[in-house]
Design a protein around this motif. Structure first.
Motif, PDB file in Angstrom:
ATOM      1  N   LEU A   1       0.889  -1.158  -0.109  1.00  0.00           N
ATOM      2  CA  LEU A   1      -0.210   0.130  -0.037  1.00  0.00           C
ATOM      3  C   LEU A   1       1.008   1.173  -0.315  1.00  0.00           C
ATOM      4  O   LEU A   1       1.783   1.303   0.971  1.00  0.00           O
ATOM      5  N   PRO A   2       0.375   2.535  -0.198  1.00  0.00           N
ATOM      6  CA  PRO A   2       1.874   3.347  -1.088  1.00  0.00           C
ATOM      7  C   PRO A   2       1.171   4.285   0.058  1.00  0.00           C
ATOM      8  O   PRO A   2       0.086   4.716   0.353  1.00  0.00           O
ATOM      9  N   ASN A   3       2.121   5.308  -0.359  1.00  0.00           N
ATOM     10  CA  ASN A   3       2.520   6.422   0.873  1.00  0.00           C
ATOM     11  C   ASN A   3       2.779   7.566  -0.005  1.00  0.00           C
ATOM     12  O   ASN A   3       4.323   7.860  -0.087  1.00  0.00           O
ATOM     13  N   ASN A   4       2.414   8.220  -0.878  1.00  0.00           N
ATOM     14  CA  ASN A   4       3.049   9.405  -1.237  1.00  0.00           C
ATOM     15  C   ASN A   4       2.550  10.936  -0.882  1.00  0.00           C
ATOM     16  O   ASN A   4       1.655  11.331  -0.618  1.00  0.00           O
TER      17      ASN A   4
ATOM     18  N   GLU B   1      -3.100   4.764   0.899  1.00  0.00           N
ATOM     19  CA  GLU B   1      -3.942   3.832   0.910  1.00  0.00           C
ATOM     20  C   GLU B   1      -4.667   2.867   1.795  1.00  0.00           C
ATOM     21  O   GLU B   1      -3.030   2.725   3.213  1.00  0.00           O
ATOM     22  N   ILE B   2      -5.157   3.022   2.384  1.00  0.00           N
ATOM     23  CA  ILE B   2      -5.759   2.162   3.594  1.00  0.00           C
ATOM     24  C   ILE B   2      -6.520   0.752   3.510  1.00  0.00           C
ATOM     25  O   ILE B   2      -7.361   0.531   2.501  1.00  0.00           O
ATOM     26  N   ASP B   3      -6.060   0.115   3.568  1.00  0.00           N
ATOM     27  CA  ASP B   3      -6.989  -1.446   3.963  1.00  0.00           C
ATOM     28  C   ASP B   3      -7.936  -1.625   5.061  1.00  0.00           C
ATOM     29  O   ASP B   3      -7.793  -1.809   6.230  1.00  0.00           O
ATOM     30  N   GLN B   4      -8.876  -1.627   4.688  1.00  0.00           N
ATOM     31  CA  GLN B   4     -10.204  -2.137   5.208  1.00  0.00           C
ATOM     32  C   GLN B   4     -11.063  -3.034   4.724  1.00  0.00           C
ATOM     33  O   GLN B   4     -11.889  -3.147   5.633  1.00  0.00           O
TER      34      GLN B   4
ATOM     35  N   GLY C   1     -15.330  -8.742   3.131  1.00  0.00           N
ATOM     36  CA  GLY C   1     -15.623  -7.612   2.863  1.00  0.00           C
ATOM     37  C   GLY C   1     -14.510  -6.542   3.581  1.00  0.00           C
ATOM     38  O   GLY C   1     -13.273  -6.690   3.147  1.00  0.00           O
ATOM     39  N   GLY C   2     -15.564  -5.101   3.345  1.00  0.00           N
ATOM     40  CA  GLY C   2     -14.275  -3.719   3.271  1.00  0.00           C
ATOM     41  C   GLY C   2     -13.544  -4.098   1.941  1.00  0.00           C
ATOM     42  O   GLY C   2     -14.012  -4.998   1.230  1.00  0.00           O
ATOM     43  N   ALA C   3     -12.780  -2.980   1.874  1.00  0.00           N
ATOM     44  CA  ALA C   3     -12.198  -2.782   0.902  1.00  0.00           C
ATOM     45  C   ALA C   3     -11.254  -1.614   1.081  1.00  0.00           C
ATOM     46  O   ALA C   3     -10.438  -1.517   2.364  1.00  0.00           O
ATOM     47  N   ILE C   4      -9.891  -1.439  -0.074  1.00  0.00           N
ATOM     48  CA  ILE C   4      -8.652  -0.930  -0.050  1.00  0.00           C
ATOM     49  C   ILE C   4      -9.423   0.377  -0.411  1.00  0.00           C
ATOM     50  O   ILE C   4     -10.055   0.737  -1.519  1.00  0.00           O
ATOM     51  N   ILE C   5      -9.324   1.537   0.248  1.00  0.00           N
ATOM     52  CA  ILE C   5      -9.302   2.691   0.100  1.00  0.00           C
ATOM     53  C   ILE C   5      -8.489   3.854   0.118  1.00  0.00           C
ATOM     54  O   ILE C   5      -7.750   3.565   0.796  1.00  0.00           O
ATOM     55  N   GLY C   6      -9.021   4.852  -1.292  1.00  0.00           N
ATOM     56  CA  GLY C   6      -7.851   5.928  -1.178  1.00  0.00           C
ATOM     57  C   GLY C   6      -8.393   7.336  -0.367  1.00  0.00           C
ATOM     58  O   GLY C   6      -9.473   7.774  -1.078  1.00  0.00           O
ATOM     59  N   GLN C   7      -6.851   8.121   0.002  1.00  0.00           N
ATOM     60  CA  GLN C   7      -7.506   9.277   0.312  1.00  0.00           C
ATOM     61  C   GLN C   7      -5.929  10.312  -0.215  1.00  0.00           C
ATOM     62  O   GLN C   7      -5.213   9.547  -0.532  1.00  0.00           O
ATOM     63  N   SER C   8      -6.916  11.216  -0.892  1.00  0.00           N
ATOM     64  CA  SER C   8      -5.552  12.262  -1.627  1.00  0.00           C
ATOM     65  C   SER C   8      -6.846  13.652  -0.635  1.00  0.00           C
ATOM     66  O   SER C   8      -7.480  13.829  -0.514  1.00  0.00           O
ATOM     67  N   ARG C   9      -5.509  14.820  -0.861  1.00  0.00           N
ATOM     68  CA  ARG C   9      -5.389  15.955  -0.453  1.00  0.00           C
ATOM     69  C   ARG C   9      -3.907  16.976  -0.850  1.00  0.00           C
ATOM     70  O   ARG C   9      -3.444  16.169  -1.104  1.00  0.00           O
ATOM     71  N   TYR C  10      -4.584  18.151  -1.528  1.00  0.00           N
ATOM     72  CA  TYR C  10      -3.666  18.829  -2.269  1.00  0.00           C
ATOM     73  C   TYR C  10      -3.979  20.494  -1.221  1.00  0.00           C
ATOM     74  O   TYR C  10      -5.025  20.461  -1.145  1.00  0.00           O
TER      75      TYR C  10
END
Length: 802
Positions: free
Chosen positions: A473-476, A511-514, A525-534
């Motif tokens: 899972l990436p952290n950018n 990306e967070i593994d839920q 159940g659940g999914a891998i979700i992505g979060q971003s902000r600028y």
């Protein structure tokens, strides 16, 4: 055979005759205070033999005539010196006196890069001081140990060699650069606490407004570490050994082909320490070491640290060309670095690890280009880029925590077994920097600077124990910083102003593994979700210096600046720091002022006095707290909505020739919680409003006394002794106004003394030094009662080949 022998002796005779006919004289040209004079001319009167000194004042002069001959040394602002050499002397030093009748000249054209930079610093409106690291070359200290003696600077370490640290200038987080490049881009093995002093030429410390050419999100100050770079051949090697099985070695060298200007320069260092120093129980400070007796924790008086080993190594080589029509400098380089750090403690002494460590390997190719008169006259270009790739492993193989005797704590007292931890981090980073400076006239009365800085970090984590959980899972994190600055000089250069505007852009993604897994590791159940902000911000600054009289003047600067959170602040480091996705950039409105005075008395005495003050209103102030995670104490960055900072510092220096030096400085640095209400309704007043921010030193200072003498025991030798003292006033770990006085935790007042004795011979070619740190074994603390090393002894050998 006879012909071969005959030819050999004829050749030997010719070489011997040539050697007698041509002599090489070397030495140093310095002022009365031992400071090297750059670009002084050394010549033989009546001949064409001449040369110039480099940044160290070193010269090498080839002489075709036979002695006796007259050697002449000239330099602008100094009295010319002549000396008659009658014998076959091959080494001669000079000390020149200031010529008070000659006005200082600023010759912009033909300056070396070092002259140009030092001249810019002296003439700028920035509040900046410069540490000449060559005077510390024989010490076993690292860069951070020298830097922390500067006024207004605090470096808070967790322990011994290689430990984590927090660096601030006048209370705000400051950025660190190496040759103008942010140090964050050099990988985890390159840090202030492991860079040997031998690799560094000077350190520039900016307080308040930072020049646009540094091109990063520096807030309230910055440090620019300038490594050793020479046009001549040189090689400097050192090795030191000391307490706690500490080994430190360094190498720095350069070679330039005089014909084609092909240059090769290299830097390398190696550090190792067991960090096995003693820890002591100090109940009145809340420092309690414990062991288990009859299933109960009982305090013990002292214990040695264990499983706290650290080592790091770095090797760098650069190959390029100098002094070409198309480039002043063009280099391609490769850096490799590695480190391994055992981690005995978390954020406090309450949890003792037994098998926790972090190791990393880092490789970085680089390219750099510098050119005066780039495309057009008076346009200077400095372009740099690198690509870094780091592979780190964080592991904990111990099933238990440990007591201070080194024994594991079994589950007989309720200690639960812990699972093994092994996480791999792959981090790719890119840095691209372009800096352009245009002078509108030869006198540089008006200059325009444009700087663009792009940095990217892409980290992927792999859980080697639970592969189905967080693997890959990436952290950018991406930063864009653009700065435009205008500098002008008025009133015959008595008044210098610098006006700048800067844009900050921060782009983050994770990306967070839920997902939920079943008994057979299937996804239920659940999914891998992505979060971003600028986030984007605009800052601006103004810096001015006015020279009231020849030896003194005032400085004033103001700015609105931002500090972007680091990778560790947002995503954690997988070891001691927890993530905080919601953390915000820190903003500060700063005002800085200062007065300086430098003068000489009777040519032999020098006095320097600097005093400065600051006032800052910070929003979303970045601070560190202790958080319990899985029954372990860890650090976490968080924001304090509003903080008011104010204070000041002073520094006084005195020198008598190159024999006696004395320096005294002190700093006062207060931070007050400035957020009055706890919510947007403005109904509830915060309990901490108007009170001092805890867990930060606020009064500190340093004393440095030195004595040196030349030609003791042998000609061309130098003996030097230095005594240093570091002072830190006590400070609370928690809010000072909450709870009873007896219940408050605090870090005590500290007064740490150290002694250095060094001896150099054969004109500084060979050096040996001994150092005793913390002579009186003072209990020294920085963070959350994490004790630092006590009394320690070191010896260092150094060879400098020219």
């Amino acid at each position: 055979m006879l012909k071969s022998t005959y030819f050999f002796f004829i050749s030997l005779f010719i070489l011997t005759t040539s050697a007698h006919a041509q002599t090489t004289i070397t030495g140093y040209v310095k002022d009365l205070f031992g400071k090297g004079i750059e670009s002084a001319t050394v010549s033989i009167t009546g001949t064409d033999s001449r040369t110039s000194t480099d940044v160290d004042g070193f010269y090498k002069l080839r002489v075709d005539s036979k002695p006796p001959y007259k050697l002449e040394v000239t330099s602008v602002g100094y009295i010319t010196q002549n000396i008659l050499l009658k014998g076959n002397e091959i080494y001669k030093d000079f000390q020149l006196k200031k010529d008070e009748h000659v006005l200082e000249l600023v010759n912009v054209r033909g300056q070396t890069d070092n002259q140009r930079r030092v001249g810019e610093i002296k003439r700028s409106g920035f509040n900046v001081s410069v540490i000449d690291m060559n005077r510390y070359a024989n010490q076993t200290a690292t860069v951070n140990q020298i830097l922390r003696t500067a006024p207004g600077v605090t470096i808070r370490e967790d322990g011994g060699l290689g430990s984590n640290f927090v660096f601030r200038i006048n209370g705000l987080a400051a950025k660190i650069y190496i040759d103008g490049v942010p140090m964050d881009d050099f990988g985890p093995a390159m840090s202030l606490n492991n860079i040997p002093v031998n690799l560094v030429d000077r350190i520039e410390i900016y307080k308040g407004v930072v020049p646009a050419f540094l091109g990063s999100d520096a807030l309230g100050g910055a440090v620019n570490i300038i490594t050793k770079q020479r046009n001549r051949h040189f090689l400097d090697l050192s090795y030191s050994y000391g307490s706690f099985n500490t080994h430190q070695a360094s190498l720095v060298g350069m070679y330039t082909n005089p014909k084609n200007k092909l240059s090769v320069r290299t830097n390398a260092f190696y550090n190792y320490s067991d960090n096995s120093y003693k820890m002591y129980t100090e109940e009145k400070y809340g420092v309690i070491l414990e062991k288990v007796v009859n299933n109960k924790f009982v305090p013990i008086d002292e214990a040695k640290r264990f499983n706290d080993r650290y080592y790091s190594a770095m090797g760098q080589i650069e190959v390029g060309l100098r002094d070409k029509s198309w480039a002043d400098q063009f280099f391609i380089g490769l850096t490799y670095a590695a480190n391994n750090k055992q981690n005995q403690l978390g954020a406090t002494i309450n949890t003792v690890y037994g098998g926790n460590w972090r190791e990393s390997a880092y490789i970085m190719p680089t390219i750099s280009y510098k050119k005066q008169n780039f495309l057009v006259e008076r346009l200077y270009a400095d372009i740099y880029a690198n690509y870094g790739y780091d592979v780190s492993h964080v592991r904990d193989t111990a099933k238990y925590n440990y007591e201070w005797t080194g024994k594991p704590i079994t589950n007989s007292i309720g200690q639960a077994l812990r699972n093994e931890v092994h996480t791999k981090y792959n981090t790719a980073s890119i840095l691209a920097r372009a800096n352009f400076n245009y002078d509108f006239d030869e006198s540089r009365n008006n200059s325009l600077n444009l700087n663009y800085n792009l940095s990217t970090n892409d980290r992927q984590s792999y859980d080697k124990v639970l592969n189905n959980n967080t693997s890959g899972l990436p952290n950018n994190l991406v930063k864009h910083i653009v700065g435009l600055a205008w500098q002008n000089q008025w009133l015959e250069k008595r008044l210098v102003n610098n006006i700048a505007i800067k844009y900050y852009g921060l782009d983050t993604y994770q990306e967070i593994d839920q997902r939920l897994f079943g008994d057979n590791n299937e996804v239920v159940g659940g999914a891998i979700i992505g979060q971003s902000r600028y986030l984007g911000f605009t800052g601006y600054s103004f810096a001015s210096r006015y020279r009231i009289f020849k030896d003194g003047g005032v400085k004033l600067s103001a700015e609105r600046a931002y500090n972007m959170p680091s990778m560790d602040a947002i995503y954690g480091d997988g070891q001691n720091y927890l993530s905080n996705w919601d953390i915000k950039p820190e903003r500060s409105d700063n005002v800085n002022t200062g007065f300086y005075y430098n003068t000489f008395f009777n040519e032999n005495h020098f006095i320097n006095f600097d005093i400065s003050g600051f006032y800052r209103l910070a929003k979303d102030y970045l601070n560190i707290r202790v958080v319990v995670d899985n029954e372990r104490d860890k650090f976490q960055y968080y924001n304090i909505p509003g903080v008011k900072l104010y204070g000041g510092s002073f520094e006084f220096r005195y020198g008598y020739k190159d024999v006696i030096t004395a320096a005294l400085n002190g700093s006062y640095d207060k931070a007050i919680d400035n957020q009055k209400f706890t919510d947007d309704t403005n109904q509830q007043v915060s309990l901490t409003y108007g009170y001092q921010i805890p867990n930060r030193p606020w009064v500190y200072g340093n004393l440095d006394l030195g004595f040196a003498q030349n030609n003791w025991f042998s000609k061309g030798s130098r003996t030097q002794i230095n005594w240093t003292t570091q002072y830190t006033k006590w400070f609370y770990l928690s809010d000072s106004h909450l709870g009873s006085l007896a219940s408050k935790s605090y870090i005590p007042t500290q007064l740490v003394h150290s002694l250095l004795l060094s001896y150099s011979w054969n004109h500084n070619r060979y050096n040996i030094s001994g150092e005793a740190r913390n002579i009186f074994d003072e209990r020294a603390y920085d963070n959350f009662r994490l004790q630092k090393p006590g009394r320690a002894f070191y010896v260092k050998f150094r060879v400098s080949l020219l």
